[in-house]
Design a protein around this motif. Structure first.
Motif, mmCIF file in Angstrom:
data_model
loop_
_atom_site.group_PDB
_atom_site.id
_atom_site.type_symbol
_atom_site.label_atom_id
_atom_site.label_comp_id
_atom_site.label_asym_id
_atom_site.label_seq_id
_atom_site.Cartn_x
_atom_site.Cartn_y
_atom_site.Cartn_z
ATOM 1 N N ASN A 200 -150.449 -16.646 11.145
ATOM 2 C CA ASN A 200 -151.725 -16.027 11.102
ATOM 3 C C ASN A 200 -151.758 -14.683 10.332
ATOM 4 O O ASN A 200 -150.390 -14.148 10.155
ATOM 5 N N PHE B 290 -156.490 -22.032 6.336
ATOM 6 C CA PHE B 290 -157.994 -21.688 6.865
ATOM 7 C C PHE B 290 -158.357 -20.425 6.709
ATOM 8 O O PHE B 290 -157.740 -19.409 6.847
ATOM 9 N N ASN C 159 -161.559 -17.540 7.646
ATOM 10 C CA ASN C 159 -162.572 -17.378 8.390
ATOM 11 C C ASN C 159 -162.933 -15.800 7.954
ATOM 12 O O ASN C 159 -162.655 -14.779 8.401
ATOM 13 N N LYS C 160 -164.049 -15.674 7.102
ATOM 14 C CA LYS C 160 -164.609 -14.366 6.412
ATOM 15 C C LYS C 160 -165.039 -13.689 7.536
ATOM 16 O O LYS C 160 -165.017 -12.330 7.230
ATOM 17 N N SER C 161 -165.899 -14.207 8.536
ATOM 18 C CA SER C 161 -166.770 -13.087 9.250
ATOM 19 C C SER C 161 -165.662 -12.382 10.259
ATOM 20 O O SER C 161 -165.846 -11.290 10.561
ATOM 21 N N ALA C 162 -164.578 -13.058 10.554
ATOM 22 C CA ALA C 162 -163.336 -12.572 11.377
ATOM 23 C C ALA C 162 -162.443 -11.912 10.297
ATOM 24 O O ALA C 162 -161.506 -11.329 11.092
ATOM 25 N N LYS C 163 -162.605 -12.049 9.280
ATOM 26 C CA LYS C 163 -161.351 -11.579 8.244
ATOM 27 C C LYS C 163 -160.171 -11.825 8.712
ATOM 28 O O LYS C 163 -159.278 -11.329 8.909
ATOM 29 N N HIS C 164 -159.874 -13.161 8.966
ATOM 30 C CA HIS C 164 -158.701 -13.926 9.442
ATOM 31 C C HIS C 164 -158.566 -15.129 8.606
ATOM 32 O O HIS C 164 -159.395 -15.939 8.271
ATOM 33 N N LEU C 165 -157.099 -15.437 8.258
ATOM 34 C CA LEU C 165 -156.789 -16.566 7.658
ATOM 35 C C LEU C 165 -155.428 -16.942 8.395
ATOM 36 O O LEU C 165 -154.789 -16.447 9.010
ATOM 37 N N ASP D 142 -163.320 -22.084 2.808
ATOM 38 C CA ASP D 142 -163.072 -21.923 4.069
ATOM 39 C C ASP D 142 -161.740 -22.818 4.412
ATOM 40 O O ASP D 142 -161.143 -22.708 5.497
ATOM 41 N N LYS D 143 -161.328 -23.644 3.571
ATOM 42 C CA LYS D 143 -160.346 -24.401 3.841
ATOM 43 C C LYS D 143 -159.739 -25.010 2.307
ATOM 44 O O LYS D 143 -160.306 -25.148 1.460
ATOM 45 N N ASP E 143 -154.548 -11.215 9.118
ATOM 46 C CA ASP E 143 -155.685 -10.574 9.276
ATOM 47 C C ASP E 143 -155.856 -9.498 8.018
ATOM 48 O O ASP E 143 -154.886 -9.017 7.620
#
Lengths: 112, 115
Positions: A22, A65, A67-73, A55-56, A24
């Protein structure tokens, strides 16, 4: 203040299972996100990237993956192999792709 | 290593001495970078270059200077080495990847120990 964070310094996974690493980030202006793998006494090598508009992205056993809203990949490795044991760095680029910021890395150990 | 050579690969020096690390590339890439790698910090940018004699500072540039008099060579100099500069130093070039993203390609690294 770290712009790219990898909160797990290490991860151990059984061979054949899925590894999930993970990452961030804080800067919403990054254009691309990249993963690098590093073995001891070698330079980091590029693994896979994803554009901020996707997104993928998948390449063989590796999938990233975003996730832009969560600022997470996250990076998924399936199935994990002992040769995947290395330090994995998450990175982000901006400024037309010439400004690269790296996270602190996660050490992955794949156990036989 | 995509034509990137770093020298020396290992160096031990004493506090206060000058040190120069060399990065040589054979593929005429415009952008070159110097990073240092330390436990818990990952890779941190020291300086980068976007052309001959065109350089700029990164996040950890204090105590370091760079020069690029030729496209193929990017030099990193520690004017007066300190123990806090003990690290592994990586040179990198930026290349356009197949996905459309610019990707850094790294050299093998130079391990510097300052006693």
């Amino acid at each position: 203040d770290q712009q790219v964070k990898q909160n797990s310094p290490s991860l151990s996974v059984q061979e054949g299972r899925i590894s999930i690493l993970n990452c961030d980030y804080t800067n919403s202006m990054f254009d691309y996100f990249l993963w690098y793998k590093k073995y001891p006494a070698e330079g980091p090598t590029f693994l896979i990237s994803i554009s901020s508009i996707k997104d993928k992205n998948e390449d063989g056993r590796f999938t990233v993956f975003l996730n832009k809203s969560a600022k997470h990949l996250s990076l998924h490795i399936v199935p994990s192999q002992p040769g995947d044991s290395a330090v994995y760095f998450c990175a982000a680029s901006g400024n037309y792709g010439q400004n690269f910021v790296f996270g602190p890395g996660t050490r992955l150990s794949v156990l036989p | 290593d995509a034509g990137i050579t770093q020298s020396p690969r290992h160096k031990v020096t004493e506090t206060g001495t000058p040190v120069t690390l060399r990065c040589h590339q054979t593929e005429n890439h415009r952008y070159m970078y110097w990073y240092r790698q330390d436990p818990g910090h990952g890779l941190r940018l020291i300086h980068y270059s976007y052309g001959v004699k065109d350089t700029d500072k990164g996040e950890v540039s204090d105590g370091y200077s760079v020069s690029r008099s030729k496209t193929e060579d990017f030099l990193l100099t520690l004017e007066s080495a300190t123990s806090s500069q003990t690290s592994v130093y990586f040179c990198a070039i930026s290349v356009l990847g197949s996905s459309g993203a610019n990707v850094l390609t790294f050299g093998a690294g130079s391990r510097l120990t300052v006693l």
